[in-house]
Design a protein around this motif. Structure first.
Motif, PDB file in Angstrom:
ATOM      1  N   ASP A  51      11.182  46.208  21.278  1.00 28.76           N
ATOM      2  CA  ASP A  51      10.757  46.237  19.923  1.00 28.76           C
ATOM      3  C   ASP A  51       9.530  45.625  19.640  1.00 28.76           C
ATOM      4  OD1 ASP A  51      11.824  43.940  20.245  1.00 28.76           O
ATOM      5  OD2 ASP A  51      12.981  43.944  18.120  1.00 28.76           O
ATOM      6  N   SER A  52       8.804  45.347  20.835  1.00 28.41           N
ATOM      7  CA  SER A  52       7.765  44.647  20.598  1.00 28.41           C
ATOM      8  C   SER A  52       6.470  45.334  20.761  1.00 28.41           C
ATOM      9  CB  SER A  52       7.656  43.540  21.815  1.00 28.41           C
ATOM     10  OG  SER A  52       6.099  43.006  22.046  1.00 28.41           O
ATOM     11  N   PRO A  53       5.262  45.007  19.953  1.00 23.13           N
ATOM     12  CA  PRO A  53       4.074  45.926  19.970  1.00 23.13           C
ATOM     13  C   PRO A  53       3.433  45.739  21.355  1.00 23.13           C
ATOM     14  CG  PRO A  53       3.954  44.312  18.534  1.00 23.13           C
ATOM     15  CD  PRO A  53       5.137  43.998  18.918  1.00 23.13           C
ATOM     16  N   THR A  54       3.743  44.633  22.338  1.00 18.28           N
ATOM     17  CA  THR A  54       3.310  44.663  23.456  1.00 18.28           C
ATOM     18  C   THR A  54       3.980  45.713  24.546  1.00 18.28           C
ATOM     19  OG1 THR A  54       3.006  42.352  23.372  1.00 18.28           O
ATOM     20  CG2 THR A  54       3.191  43.053  25.587  1.00 18.28           C
TER      21      THR A  54
ATOM     22  N   THR B  72       4.779  48.796  23.679  1.00 23.92           N
ATOM     23  CA  THR B  72       3.993  50.110  23.464  1.00 23.92           C
ATOM     24  C   THR B  72       2.566  49.724  24.177  1.00 23.92           C
ATOM     25  OG1 THR B  72       5.007  50.189  21.299  1.00 23.92           O
ATOM     26  CG2 THR B  72       2.899  51.478  21.559  1.00 23.92           C
ATOM     27  N   LYS B  73       1.908  48.890  24.262  1.00 25.85           N
ATOM     28  CA  LYS B  73       0.893  48.700  24.931  1.00 25.85           C
ATOM     29  C   LYS B  73       1.076  48.803  26.607  1.00 25.85           C
ATOM     30  CE  LYS B  73      -1.958  46.071  21.586  1.00 25.85           C
ATOM     31  NZ  LYS B  73      -2.281  46.861  20.766  1.00 25.85           N
TER      32      LYS B  73
ATOM     33  N   TYR C 141      -7.872  48.588  26.080  1.00 23.40           N
ATOM     34  CA  TYR C 141      -7.833  47.275  25.146  1.00 23.40           C
ATOM     35  C   TYR C 141      -9.097  46.365  25.355  1.00 23.40           C
ATOM     36  CZ  TYR C 141      -3.276  49.600  24.965  1.00 23.40           C
ATOM     37  OH  TYR C 141      -2.271  50.283  24.735  1.00 23.40           O
TER      38      TYR C 141
END
Length: 146
Positions: A71-74, A76-77, A20
Motif C-alpha cells: 500500500d506504499s507509493p514506493t 508503485t514506483k 524519476y
C-alpha cells in the motif's frame, strides 16, 4: 545517541534516470525490515601448494534488497520502474541517499541498477511486502548531523 538502535527515523531518497529524475522518498516499509545489504567482498585469496597465502584487492558491487509494503507509493514506483525496464528492454540507473539520523550516519549509493523486483505481492491473510534488489557500484558511508 548511544544505546538507541531504532531504524524508524531512516530517510531514504532515490533518483532514477529518465523515470524519476527529481527523486522520491522511499516509504511504506515492511513491519520487520526496511532493507538488507550484503557484505562487501574486499579481497580474493588463494593458497599455493606450499601453504603461502596470496591475496589481491577486488572490486565488488553491493546488493541491497528493499522490503516495501503493497500500500506504499514506493511500491508503485518500483512496479513502474520494473515494468518500464521490461517493456522498453532498458536499464535505468539510480542513485540514493540513506540517512540514519539517530546514529549520525549517511550512506551515498551510486550508479545502481534494479536487478530484480517482485512482479506481484504474495497474498495470505493480508497482502505481503514485495522485495526489490538494487545492485550499487558504490556505497559510501559518512558522518551525518541534522
Amino acid at each position: 545517541m548511544s544505546g538507541i538502535i531504532t531504524s524508524a527515523d531512516v530517510v531514504a531518497t532515490m533518483t532514477v534516470t529518465n523515470l524519476y529524475p527529481s527523486g522520491f522518498q522511499l516509504q511504506g516499509f515492511s513491519a520487520d525490515n526496511i532493507f538488507d545489504a550484503n557484505s562487501l567482498e574486499l579481497a580474493e585469496t588463494v593458497i599455493g601448494v606450499d601453504g603461502k597465502l596470496s591475496a589481491g584487492a577486488i572490486m565488488a558491487a553491493v546488493d541491497q534488497t528493499w522490503h516495501i509494503m503493497p500500500d506504499s507509493p514506493t511500491y508503485t514506483k518500483f512496479q513502474t520502474w520494473s515494468t518500464t525496464s521490461r517493456t522498453s528492454i532498458a536499464v535505468f540507473r539510480c542513485n540514493a541517499t540513506i540517512i540514519f539520523p539517530t546514529h549520525g550516519k549517511k550512506y551515498t549509493c551510486t550508479n545502481g541498477v534494479l536487478v530484480n523486483c517482485q512482479v506481484m505481492a504474495g497474498a495470505g491473510k493480508t497482502v505481503q511486502p514485495i522485495t526489490a534488489l538494487i545492485r550499487w557500484e558504490t556505497v559510501i558511508p559518512s558522518e551525518y548531523s541534522a
